[in-house]
Design an enzyme around this catalytic site. Sequence first.
Site, PDB file in Angstrom:
ATOM      1  N   SER A 147      -1.359  -8.671  -3.000  1.00 45.94           N
ATOM      2  CA  SER A 147      -0.194  -7.540  -2.833  1.00 45.94           C
ATOM      3  C   SER A 147      -0.005  -7.493  -1.230  1.00 45.94           C
ATOM      4  CB  SER A 147      -0.831  -6.073  -3.373  1.00 45.94           C
ATOM      5  OG  SER A 147       0.055  -5.332  -2.824  1.00 45.94           O
ATOM      6  N   TYR A 160      -6.873   0.000  -3.450  1.00 54.92           N
ATOM      7  CA  TYR A 160      -6.240  -0.962  -3.943  1.00 54.92           C
ATOM      8  C   TYR A 160      -5.940  -1.980  -3.138  1.00 54.92           C
ATOM      9  CZ  TYR A 160      -2.278  -3.403  -6.088  1.00 54.92           C
ATOM     10  OH  TYR A 160      -1.281  -4.470  -6.471  1.00 54.92           O
TER      11      TYR A 160
END
Length: 266
Positions: A147, A160
């Site tokens: 990401s 995350y």
Amino acid sequence: MARDWLNIVDKSIIVTGGASGIGLHIVQELVKNGSKVTIADISVEDGEKDGIYYVKTDITSVESIQRMVDLVVERFGRIDVLVNNAGINAPRLLVDFYSNERKYEIDEGIFDKMVNVNQKGVVFTTQAVVRTMLENKVRGIIINISSESGMEGSVGQSLYSATKGAVNSYTRSWAKELGKHGIRVVGVAPGINEKTGLTTPEYNEALAYTRNIPVEDLDKGYEKSIPLGRVGKLDDIANLVAFLASERSDYITGTTINISGGKSRG
Ligand SMILES: NC(=O)c1ccc[n+]([C@@H]2O[C@H](COP(=O)([O-])OP(=O)(O)OC[C@H]3O[C@@H](n4cnc5c(N)ncnc54)[C@H](O)[C@@H]3O)[C@@H](O)[C@H]2O)c1
């Protein structure tokens, strides 16, 4: 006759988390190009449908991963490409300074869950698959879906983004370990995209809370924050993955490619 530029026909490719969102678009693109695709996902039942092989897999369990890998090798004889796509996200602040309830604060439960899926799952799925590549002398490819936040950090998403930062690190190190065996390891880091299964109402509520904005404002301002002025299409990501799964990208390894329309701070 037009040539088949990608030439990934009959490649045996596993896509973890391939039943939804980005993974599903990757699966569809690979199938269109003639690959033999296995969806390894916790939400499916074992079986075959429309030329896709489904194996129910929980990537947090080494036993479940091994079962899936054995079934794929039994069926297709080998594994050419692994797309480590399955992942979860749950926005949490390090310290919830907006309320005393600590509703959206990092705790042990969410830490363990996120690390188990996004990090442990990637490590042990790759380990099991690379063993088969070495045994069968396959010049395989590992594609890790990371990401943009794993490179840049993100408000409310430290856990995350840290798991994705770890994934970027595995990508670099494994490429160094496996290069001499002809195995490539590449990362793909999407930014803000079309909605997926990950963008649930609970996710939106948590993200808006951690950013101290109304939920309706979450989707505002992309024209400014994304230089190309639009969110990413899931097919944009699928196209990149198909390219990386092919010999057209034969000299790319040990790096994570940002696919975020030019966005770099979030
Ligand atoms: N959606 C985005 O905008 C975005 C942005 C950057 C990165 N990503 C990454 O892309 C990947 C795919 O995300 P998505 O948005 O398509 O999510 P999604 O929720 O639509 O799909 C994730 C899939 O993973 C499966 N899964 C979850 N836990 C699993 C487990 N333990 N074992 C096996 N399968 C499991 C789910 O069943 C689901 O089918 C993730 O790694 C995510 O972090 C997404």
